[in-house]
Write an enzyme that holds these catalytic residues in place. Sequence first.
Site, PDB file in Angstrom:
ATOM      1  N   ASP A 166       0.838  -1.188   0.000  1.00  0.00           N
ATOM      2  CA  ASP A 166       0.000   0.000   0.000  1.00  0.00           C
ATOM      3  C   ASP A 166       0.883   1.252   0.000  1.00  0.00           C
ATOM      4  O   ASP A 166       1.828   1.355   0.797  1.00  0.00           O
ATOM      5  CB  ASP A 166      -0.844  -0.055   1.281  1.00  0.00           C
ATOM      6  N   GLU A 194       1.712  -0.386  -4.826  1.00  0.00           N
ATOM      7  CA  GLU A 194       0.724   0.615  -5.215  1.00  0.00           C
ATOM      8  C   GLU A 194       1.421   1.959  -5.193  1.00  0.00           C
ATOM      9  O   GLU A 194       1.848   2.446  -4.153  1.00  0.00           O
ATOM     10  CB  GLU A 194      -0.452   0.664  -4.253  1.00  0.00           C
TER      11      GLU A 194
HETATM   12  C1  GLC Z   1      -4.325   2.898  -0.468  1.00  0.00           C
HETATM   13  C2  GLC Z   1      -5.522   1.991  -0.367  1.00  0.00           C
HETATM   14  C3  GLC Z   1      -6.719   2.789   0.050  1.00  0.00           C
HETATM   15  C4  GLC Z   1      -6.438   3.437   1.386  1.00  0.00           C
HETATM   16  C5  GLC Z   1      -5.133   4.227   1.343  1.00  0.00           C
HETATM   17  C6  GLC Z   1      -4.678   4.583   2.729  1.00  0.00           C
HETATM   18  O1  GLC Z   1      -4.455   3.831  -1.457  1.00  0.00           O
HETATM   19  O2  GLC Z   1      -5.715   1.351  -1.599  1.00  0.00           O
HETATM   20  O3  GLC Z   1      -7.863   1.993   0.125  1.00  0.00           O
HETATM   21  O4  GLC Z   1      -7.492   4.299   1.723  1.00  0.00           O
HETATM   22  O5  GLC Z   1      -4.090   3.474   0.779  1.00  0.00           O
HETATM   23  O6  GLC Z   1      -4.264   3.431   3.406  1.00  0.00           O
END
Ligand code: GLC
Length: 562
Positions: free
Chosen positions: A221, A280
């Site tokens: 993440d 991500e």
């Molecule tokens: C990422 C996740 C999202 C979350 C954010 C903060 O972007 O995909 O769902 O709100 O991180 O953890």
Amino acid sequence: MPPARTASTVRSPRFGDDWWQRGIVYQIYPRSFADADGDGFGDLQGIIDHLDHVGPGGLGIDAIWLSPIYPSPGLDVGYDVSDHTTVDPLFGTDDDFDRLVEEAHGRGIRVVLDLVMNHTSDQHPWFVASRASRTGPFADWYLWRDPSGHAPDGTPLPPNNWVSFFGGSGWEWEPAREQFYYHTFLPQQPELDWRTPAVEAAQLAMVRGWLARGVDGFRLDVFNAFLKHPDLLSNPTREGTSAWGRQIHLYDRDQPDFPDLMARFRAIVDSQPGRMSVGELFDGTVETAASLTTDRHLFFDWDLLGAPWRAQDLRTAIGSREAVFGPHRWPTAALSNHDQPRQASRLAASVADPDVDAVARAAAVLILTLRGTPFMYYGEELGLRDVDIPPDESVDPPAAVVAPDFQWWDRSRCRTPMPWSPGPGAGFTTGRPWLRLGPDAETRNVRTQAEDPGSILSLYRRLIALRAATPALQVGSLEMVPDQDASVVAYSRTTPDQTILVALNVGRERISWTVPGDPGSTRWRLVLRTAGADTPADELTAGESIEMDGDEGIILERVGRA
Ligand code: GLC
């Protein structure tokens, strides 16, 4: 965490250690997949009960990525973690998790966990201790700073100009320490200080622990936000429509020493065969994604996921990915996830008078034939739509608390329960679902679609089987077909022994599409089409035309010279 178990044997019917490249990853949002105990929330037993839907004999995907399964107060619905090393009782027990890994591996399905390591919940024991005092073992585990000064009325002023992605200042005052802490997301998601060696050591030990339990990979993440500039300099500003958008994020992410941290993480993952990770990218470009991609450590890029259903936009998104990643880096392909609209809804919204199911079917061809590992979000195989959720039923708290200048899309809409069968609860639960089902669950569900050879589910199964039997679709190079019709996106996938041609009519009108190449030079076999039945015996030669419906996708395989 219970004592580490020996990793169970992975028996894949099809793939070796390159499963992360040839295979397909299926994202499960655990709260909404299947509820085995009737409390209205999906759970690990529910996932175990439905592995045959995703594995061999069902869809035939190769790995499941589970959105967070850890204990969480739920203010960011699982992305605010209060213990990274165990399973939230909402989803089951640690034993249930170990059984899930065994059951999945027994079917040749890998298990990928979502790791939220940039921040924790404010209920995490580390933060509870850290906020209590400026001394003690956890005192420097979060980004604490003194105020930069005080306003005339005595109000402490934040250390720098950093803001929260959700709007407003990113700094929260803690009276017990008389200091601020930083949070990129909600105030209840304090940012860890990865420059504190004990933080990195604790997080990497946690990663080792999950690997020892047989986990095959991780989705990371907002990975590129872990490291901030050591001096926490204020970001330069620019014009923009939100507090976040009015800054150039030079100092709160993408730091020059971040690749070194990645390398330390990767060394751990790489110490065991067949493991992978996918990062991500937070707020980054396709160039950043490509630059961070190495071997079996992949990155999501957002150009394709954001592209509208228009031929020119899709061609640009595909072309720029290819150019930026080049032949030696392996991309990912995603059209939706738990933060984004459902792909059918999003893509169909970009055209007038759409046939949403036709768009969903053609999008299935796109995601499963591009170069790169496809990441499918649960329910896309049914053509699920975003569901209208009344504000008082929203289960996406950030949607309610974001600052007024920030337009937040209610993510509840794309996180609704998976419909498995007709009837009350749609086979998802015998209780009251935690979030309402889509209005079409009675007909748009797994059982109903499995019985219909013309359904989207049946199309996904055929496509995935075709991909599994077609090396060019798994690992072939991608070249765009030049001089295309205005409404067509066409590309080839090639290995030394095989050439596949994919054409999508991204327009509402029926067209006649001419097979590229010197007339008569090559022969092609139609292996799949999304409108009507496949007629696999059909052969075409270059220069011949084939009729394509609006929003139809077709796949041809080269069978030789004419
Ligand atoms: C990422 C996740 C999202 C979350 C954010 C903060 O972007 O995909 O769902 O709100 O991180 O953890």
